[in-house]
Design a protein around this motif. Sequence first.
Motif, PDB file in Angstrom:
ATOM      1  N   UNK A  61      -6.852   5.335  -3.851  1.00 44.97           N
ATOM      2  CA  UNK A  61      -5.481   5.850  -3.818  1.00 44.97           C
ATOM      3  C   UNK A  61      -4.472   4.704  -3.839  1.00 44.97           C
ATOM      4  N   UNK A  62      -4.723   3.673  -3.055  1.00 47.09           N
ATOM      5  CA  UNK A  62      -3.811   2.516  -3.045  1.00 47.09           C
ATOM      6  C   UNK A  62      -3.770   1.832  -4.404  1.00 47.09           C
ATOM      7  N   UNK A  63      -4.911   1.779  -5.089  1.00 44.95           N
ATOM      8  CA  UNK A  63      -4.944   1.217  -6.442  1.00 44.95           C
ATOM      9  C   UNK A  63      -4.062   2.052  -7.366  1.00 44.95           C
ATOM     10  N   UNK A  64      -4.193   3.372  -7.299  1.00 43.61           N
ATOM     11  CA  UNK A  64      -3.351   4.231  -8.115  1.00 43.61           C
ATOM     12  C   UNK A  64      -1.875   4.009  -7.821  1.00 43.61           C
ATOM     13  N   UNK A  65      -1.560   3.808  -6.550  1.00 44.24           N
ATOM     14  CA  UNK A  65      -0.170   3.630  -6.135  1.00 44.24           C
ATOM     15  C   UNK A  65       0.376   2.240  -6.441  1.00 44.24           C
ATOM     16  N   UNK A  66      -0.524   1.272  -6.641  1.00 40.67           N
ATOM     17  CA  UNK A  66      -0.096  -0.096  -6.893  1.00 40.67           C
ATOM     18  C   UNK A  66       0.352  -0.816  -5.637  1.00 40.67           C
ATOM     19  N   UNK A  67      -0.249  -0.472  -4.488  1.00 38.59           N
ATOM     20  CA  UNK A  67       0.096  -1.146  -3.238  1.00 38.59           C
ATOM     21  C   UNK A  67      -1.171  -1.689  -2.580  1.00 38.59           C
ATOM     22  N   UNK A  68      -0.995  -2.728  -1.789  1.00 42.80           N
ATOM     23  CA  UNK A  68      -2.139  -3.252  -1.050  1.00 42.80           C
ATOM     24  C   UNK A  68      -2.241  -2.551   0.306  1.00 42.80           C
ATOM     25  N   UNK A  69      -3.289  -2.863   1.021  1.00 42.73           N
ATOM     26  CA  UNK A  69      -3.564  -2.213   2.316  1.00 42.73           C
ATOM     27  C   UNK A  69      -2.436  -2.459   3.322  1.00 42.73           C
ATOM     28  N   UNK A  70      -1.965  -3.693   3.399  1.00 42.26           N
ATOM     29  CA  UNK A  70      -0.894  -4.000   4.354  1.00 42.26           C
ATOM     30  C   UNK A  70       0.360  -3.196   4.060  1.00 42.26           C
ATOM     31  N   UNK A  71       0.735  -3.121   2.794  1.00 38.55           N
ATOM     32  CA  UNK A  71       1.924  -2.345   2.423  1.00 38.55           C
ATOM     33  C   UNK A  71       1.734  -0.884   2.782  1.00 38.55           C
ATOM     34  N   UNK A  72       0.575  -0.345   2.486  1.00 38.15           N
ATOM     35  CA  UNK A  72       0.288   1.066   2.744  1.00 38.15           C
ATOM     36  C   UNK A  72       0.476   1.413   4.214  1.00 38.15           C
ATOM     37  N   UNK A  73       0.000   0.544   5.097  1.00 35.29           N
ATOM     38  CA  UNK A  73       0.052   0.851   6.525  1.00 35.29           C
ATOM     39  C   UNK A  73       1.286   0.305   7.236  1.00 35.29           C
ATOM     40  N   UNK A  74       1.926  -0.696   6.666  1.00 32.78           N
ATOM     41  CA  UNK A  74       3.045  -1.331   7.373  1.00 32.78           C
ATOM     42  C   UNK A  74       4.415  -0.811   6.977  1.00 32.78           C
ATOM     43  N   UNK A  75       4.515  -0.114   5.874  1.00 32.53           N
ATOM     44  CA  UNK A  75       5.827   0.347   5.410  1.00 32.53           C
ATOM     45  C   UNK A  75       6.117   1.743   5.942  1.00 32.53           C
ATOM     46  N   UNK A  76       7.221   1.884   6.642  1.00 32.49           N
ATOM     47  CA  UNK A  76       7.582   3.173   7.243  1.00 32.49           C
ATOM     48  C   UNK A  76       7.955   4.213   6.192  1.00 32.49           C
ATOM     49  N   UNK A  77       8.203   3.787   4.967  1.00 34.79           N
ATOM     50  CA  UNK A  77       8.541   4.724   3.902  1.00 34.79           C
ATOM     51  C   UNK A  77       7.350   5.574   3.489  1.00 34.79           C
ATOM     52  N   UNK A  78       6.123   5.111   3.774  1.00 32.41           N
ATOM     53  CA  UNK A  78       4.905   5.810   3.365  1.00 32.41           C
ATOM     54  C   UNK A  78       4.361   6.596   4.546  1.00 32.41           C
TER      55      UNK A  78
END
Length: 194
Positions: A61-78
């Motif tokens: 899913x993160x690959x599809x989204x174009x984000x790394x693991x840190x971005x996925x878990x650290x960004x409050x927008x997600x």
Amino acid sequence: MSLDVLLSEIRACRACAGEIPEPRPVVRVGEGTRLLICGQAPGRLVHETGLPFNDPSGNRLRQWMGVDRDTFYDRSEIGVAAMAFCFPGTNPKGGDFPPPPRCAALWRKDLLDLLPNVELTLLVGGYAQAWALGEAMKPSMTQTVAAWSEYAAYGVLPLPHPSWRNTAWLKRNPWFEEEVTPYLRRRVAGILAR
């Protein structure tokens, strides 16, 4: 009711006790959620760690989204709020059991009402698509995902489940990675850039 109070109630929920292996609700949203990911239910690894999409499906899913693991878990927008918040157990025939409908009936409307800043909702898999789209869903998950641009106009993007079980589906439907994932990556990048 405030979002914090509702999240506390969701995390304390034991409505399915005795029907599923062990109630342990997993939900990760906040007032700043602008990208909401709605899957079917936590898998075993997510249940054990309490971290949504903390498994191979999350990697895809993160690959599809174009984000790394840190971005996925650290960004409050997600944010992540599945159709059911607890692991429903493993089906002896393979895969996990479907999400119990009780969870969505108990919590989903109230939770979505408290997330007014969501700009894009990812409907990951057929269960999420059926609940969110209702009669607007096409006859199959494949047809629904193929009609992604219809739904995208309303801030909704249907996706197949990123499970390894769908690898054959992805090979049969190359248009998904040619058309849908570039659009998804652009939308995610735009949401995270602001």
